[in-house]
Design a protein around this motif. Sequence first.
Motif, PDB file in Angstrom:
ATOM      1  N   TRP A  93      53.703  26.927  80.544  1.00  0.00           N
ATOM      2  CA  TRP A  93      54.179  27.013  79.169  1.00  0.00           C
ATOM      3  C   TRP A  93      55.209  25.916  78.878  1.00  0.00           C
ATOM      4  O   TRP A  93      55.227  25.338  77.778  1.00  0.00           O
ATOM      5  CB  TRP A  93      54.810  28.380  78.904  1.00  0.00           C
ATOM      6  N   LEU A  94      56.045  25.611  79.877  1.00  0.00           N
ATOM      7  CA  LEU A  94      57.047  24.569  79.697  1.00  0.00           C
ATOM      8  C   LEU A  94      56.389  23.195  79.614  1.00  0.00           C
ATOM      9  O   LEU A  94      56.760  22.367  78.782  1.00  0.00           O
ATOM     10  CB  LEU A  94      58.054  24.614  80.850  1.00  0.00           C
ATOM     11  N   ALA A  95      55.403  22.959  80.480  1.00  0.00           N
ATOM     12  CA  ALA A  95      54.683  21.687  80.445  1.00  0.00           C
ATOM     13  C   ALA A  95      53.981  21.498  79.110  1.00  0.00           C
ATOM     14  O   ALA A  95      54.002  20.403  78.527  1.00  0.00           O
ATOM     15  CB  ALA A  95      53.676  21.623  81.592  1.00  0.00           C
ATOM     16  N   GLU A  96      53.378  22.573  78.607  1.00  0.00           N
ATOM     17  CA  GLU A  96      52.680  22.480  77.320  1.00  0.00           C
ATOM     18  C   GLU A  96      53.655  22.262  76.168  1.00  0.00           C
ATOM     19  O   GLU A  96      53.368  21.523  75.221  1.00  0.00           O
ATOM     20  CB  GLU A  96      51.871  23.769  77.095  1.00  0.00           C
ATOM     21  N   THR A  97      54.826  22.908  76.255  1.00  0.00           N
ATOM     22  CA  THR A  97      55.842  22.728  75.217  1.00  0.00           C
ATOM     23  C   THR A  97      56.336  21.281  75.186  1.00  0.00           C
ATOM     24  O   THR A  97      56.468  20.671  74.111  1.00  0.00           O
ATOM     25  CB  THR A  97      57.028  23.676  75.465  1.00  0.00           C
ATOM     26  N   LEU A  98      56.601  20.725  76.353  1.00  0.00           N
ATOM     27  CA  LEU A  98      57.051  19.333  76.425  1.00  0.00           C
ATOM     28  C   LEU A  98      55.995  18.394  75.862  1.00  0.00           C
ATOM     29  O   LEU A  98      56.303  17.460  75.110  1.00  0.00           O
ATOM     30  CB  LEU A  98      57.371  18.962  77.873  1.00  0.00           C
ATOM     31  N   LYS A  99      54.751  18.643  76.226  1.00  0.00           N
ATOM     32  CA  LYS A  99      53.650  17.804  75.738  1.00  0.00           C
ATOM     33  C   LYS A  99      53.530  17.891  74.220  1.00  0.00           C
ATOM     34  O   LYS A  99      53.334  16.875  73.531  1.00  0.00           O
ATOM     35  CB  LYS A  99      52.341  18.236  76.399  1.00  0.00           C
ATOM     36  N   THR A 100      53.657  19.095  73.671  1.00  0.00           N
ATOM     37  CA  THR A 100      53.518  19.290  72.228  1.00  0.00           C
ATOM     38  C   THR A 100      54.652  18.630  71.461  1.00  0.00           C
ATOM     39  O   THR A 100      54.425  17.920  70.477  1.00  0.00           O
ATOM     40  CB  THR A 100      53.468  20.794  71.895  1.00  0.00           C
ATOM     41  N   VAL A 101      55.894  18.847  71.918  1.00  0.00           N
ATOM     42  CA  VAL A 101      57.051  18.268  71.235  1.00  0.00           C
ATOM     43  C   VAL A 101      56.999  16.736  71.296  1.00  0.00           C
ATOM     44  O   VAL A 101      57.243  16.045  70.301  1.00  0.00           O
ATOM     45  CB  VAL A 101      58.365  18.785  71.853  1.00  0.00           C
ATOM     46  N   GLY A 102      56.666  16.196  72.467  1.00  0.00           N
ATOM     47  CA  GLY A 102      56.554  14.750  72.588  1.00  0.00           C
ATOM     48  C   GLY A 102      55.461  14.183  71.708  1.00  0.00           C
ATOM     49  O   GLY A 102      55.637  13.139  71.064  1.00  0.00           O
ATOM     50  N   GLY A 103      54.335  14.865  71.650  1.00  0.00           N
ATOM     51  CA  GLY A 103      53.231  14.409  70.793  1.00  0.00           C
ATOM     52  C   GLY A 103      53.593  14.427  69.325  1.00  0.00           C
ATOM     53  O   GLY A 103      53.236  13.520  68.571  1.00  0.00           O
ATOM     54  N   ILE A 104      54.317  15.470  68.912  1.00  0.00           N
ATOM     55  CA  ILE A 104      54.740  15.554  67.509  1.00  0.00           C
ATOM     56  C   ILE A 104      55.686  14.412  67.166  1.00  0.00           C
ATOM     57  O   ILE A 104      55.583  13.803  66.092  1.00  0.00           O
ATOM     58  CB  ILE A 104      55.414  16.918  67.246  1.00  0.00           C
ATOM     59  N   PHE A 105      56.605  14.091  68.089  1.00  0.00           N
ATOM     60  CA  PHE A 105      57.562  13.019  67.824  1.00  0.00           C
ATOM     61  C   PHE A 105      56.856  11.675  67.665  1.00  0.00           C
ATOM     62  O   PHE A 105      57.117  10.924  66.725  1.00  0.00           O
ATOM     63  CB  PHE A 105      58.576  12.950  68.958  1.00  0.00           C
ATOM     64  N   VAL A 106      55.935  11.359  68.581  1.00  0.00           N
ATOM     65  CA  VAL A 106      55.196  10.101  68.473  1.00  0.00           C
ATOM     66  C   VAL A 106      54.347  10.091  67.219  1.00  0.00           C
ATOM     67  O   VAL A 106      54.213   9.065  66.529  1.00  0.00           O
ATOM     68  CB  VAL A 106      54.323   9.880  69.729  1.00  0.00           C
ATOM     69  N   GLN A 107      53.769  11.232  66.866  1.00  0.00           N
ATOM     70  CA  GLN A 107      52.934  11.301  65.664  1.00  0.00           C
ATOM     71  C   GLN A 107      53.768  11.047  64.405  1.00  0.00           C
ATOM     72  O   GLN A 107      53.299  10.405  63.458  1.00  0.00           O
ATOM     73  CB  GLN A 107      52.256  12.664  65.581  1.00  0.00           C
TER      74      GLN A 107
ATOM     75  N   LEU B  29      65.626  13.901  71.692  1.00  0.00           N
ATOM     76  CA  LEU B  29      64.722  15.036  71.881  1.00  0.00           C
ATOM     77  C   LEU B  29      63.324  14.559  72.251  1.00  0.00           C
ATOM     78  O   LEU B  29      62.683  15.099  73.159  1.00  0.00           O
ATOM     79  CB  LEU B  29      64.672  15.869  70.599  1.00  0.00           C
ATOM     80  N   GLY B  30      62.846  13.522  71.524  1.00  0.00           N
ATOM     81  CA  GLY B  30      61.518  12.994  71.824  1.00  0.00           C
ATOM     82  C   GLY B  30      61.432  12.413  73.219  1.00  0.00           C
ATOM     83  O   GLY B  30      60.433  12.596  73.924  1.00  0.00           O
ATOM     84  N   THR B  31      62.485  11.716  73.644  1.00  0.00           N
ATOM     85  CA  THR B  31      62.513  11.124  74.980  1.00  0.00           C
ATOM     86  C   THR B  31      62.445  12.209  76.050  1.00  0.00           C
ATOM     87  O   THR B  31      61.703  12.089  77.037  1.00  0.00           O
ATOM     88  CB  THR B  31      63.793  10.287  75.166  1.00  0.00           C
ATOM     89  N   ALA B  32      63.220  13.270  75.873  1.00  0.00           N
ATOM     90  CA  ALA B  32      63.210  14.372  76.844  1.00  0.00           C
ATOM     91  C   ALA B  32      61.815  14.982  76.959  1.00  0.00           C
ATOM     92  O   ALA B  32      61.326  15.243  78.069  1.00  0.00           O
ATOM     93  CB  ALA B  32      64.220  15.444  76.425  1.00  0.00           C
ATOM     94  N   ALA B  33      61.166  15.185  75.827  1.00  0.00           N
ATOM     95  CA  ALA B  33      59.834  15.805  75.842  1.00  0.00           C
ATOM     96  C   ALA B  33      58.793  14.881  76.464  1.00  0.00           C
ATOM     97  O   ALA B  33      57.946  15.311  77.257  1.00  0.00           O
ATOM     98  CB  ALA B  33      59.432  16.191  74.421  1.00  0.00           C
ATOM     99  N   LEU B  34      58.840  13.588  76.125  1.00  0.00           N
ATOM    100  CA  LEU B  34      57.823  12.656  76.607  1.00  0.00           C
ATOM    101  C   LEU B  34      57.917  12.417  78.102  1.00  0.00           C
ATOM    102  O   LEU B  34      56.915  12.460  78.820  1.00  0.00           O
ATOM    103  CB  LEU B  34      57.947  11.332  75.849  1.00  0.00           C
TER     104      LEU B  34
END
Length: 480
Positions: free
Chosen positions: A54-68, A229-234
Amino acid sequence: MSSITPEATEPEPAQAAPTAGPKRPRVPFWAQVFIGLAAGVVLGFVARQFDQAWLAETLKTVGGIFVQLLKVIVVPLVLTAIIVSIANLRQVTNAARLAGETLVWFAITAAASVVVGITLGLLTNPGARATLDTSAAKAPSHTGSWLDFLTSIVPGNFLGLEVSTSADEAGALTSSPDFNILQLVVLGIALGAATLSVGAKAEPFVNLTRSALEVFSKLVWWVIKLSPLGTAALIGSAVANYGWDLLGPLAIFTADVYIGCAIVLLVIYPIVARANGLSPVKFFAGAWPAIQFAFVSRSSIGTLPLTQRVVTHNLGVSRDYASFAVPIGATTKMDGCAAVYPALAAITVAQLFGVDLGLTDYLLIAFVSVVGSAATAGLTGAVVMLTLTLSTLGLPLEGVGLLLAIDPIIDMIRTATNVAGQALIPTVVAKRHGLLDEGVYNANTFGGADARLELDEDEVSVSHSSDTRADDESRVAVPA
């Protein structure tokens, strides 16, 4: 009528003193990003080590949203910036020379970068020392073509928007909108040229576009403020999903890519900067926010708004020229993905499949690296550039599949190298033609340059709007 005496003015400081309370300590932007980077590594390690899906998926989602978010704002930002920059070049008679020299420097640094890649490949033999089974290799579904350039510059619609369809692990198809940055550049140039041709009647359109550019620039900065925030997630997503256990079979190849890109970053680029009277340390201090973000985001296009901002605010390049050079560089200036990487990958694939390369093949690698990036400018990813290189050399395309497992890990340094080059060449050309504010450039320090990006929005707006057309033209005019 009494005159103002020192006694009369003495109470004023006493009245002002109580209103000045202690200031809260402010964490610099660069420190915020580094904190985010460290937090992301920790979170990614926790997600991977303790199997927290769940944590890996959350990081992936937040990072993807930031880049998007960054990618979405690129569309109006690039379009309006190019239109305004062309409109501001009404009196310039040799703007074509400026654009031509930019492309020449792109080619020069790309040629130097591919020489680095070929040399490393010949010295280390990464394919001969790899432990991979080539029998299960599969060719990619799409390969790069020299005709891609012709199709990529012709817009399919007004904004160059496309819809891409992909399948998830369960086989379900999902569609998402995408855009072609090269088509946006072509559209912007065409609209800007049309405003010049129309003349005075186009002034309302130009003024509207100029205002829109200010609005989009402010939106970009709001998104960039989310970088910690985006850096942490990515970076957290990269650690959680890939780790480092995939590097074993291709350890030499992976090391070569990092070493090759490091040589380009720390040797080739400083030589180019120094040869043109620029301090390499000042350049890296000014461009560092974009280079750092490119490393974790793995997206030159996603980093484009930040690259554009550091080039103008930190490096002191004329805003009008940067509006041209930076977007074009983001599509064609890829020393990491289109020079170092395909050269090393081609040598690795040839050695894996037992194919001997001759002098002609190495010359072809150099040619594809210098010219081929334009042919794949409308497409994304280093995989397309690699397939173009392999197909030109007649090497097995199945080799691409063998390298895909570690692509996210090596893509970080490739993208950082791309973005550094996209910032350096406009700075060099601006210096050569009097379009560089050397006071701004030489004021760069690590941390201090990041602080310059934290100007109040009012300050940014004033600095942009205070450039009158006459002032812009005088700054952009290139000496004959």
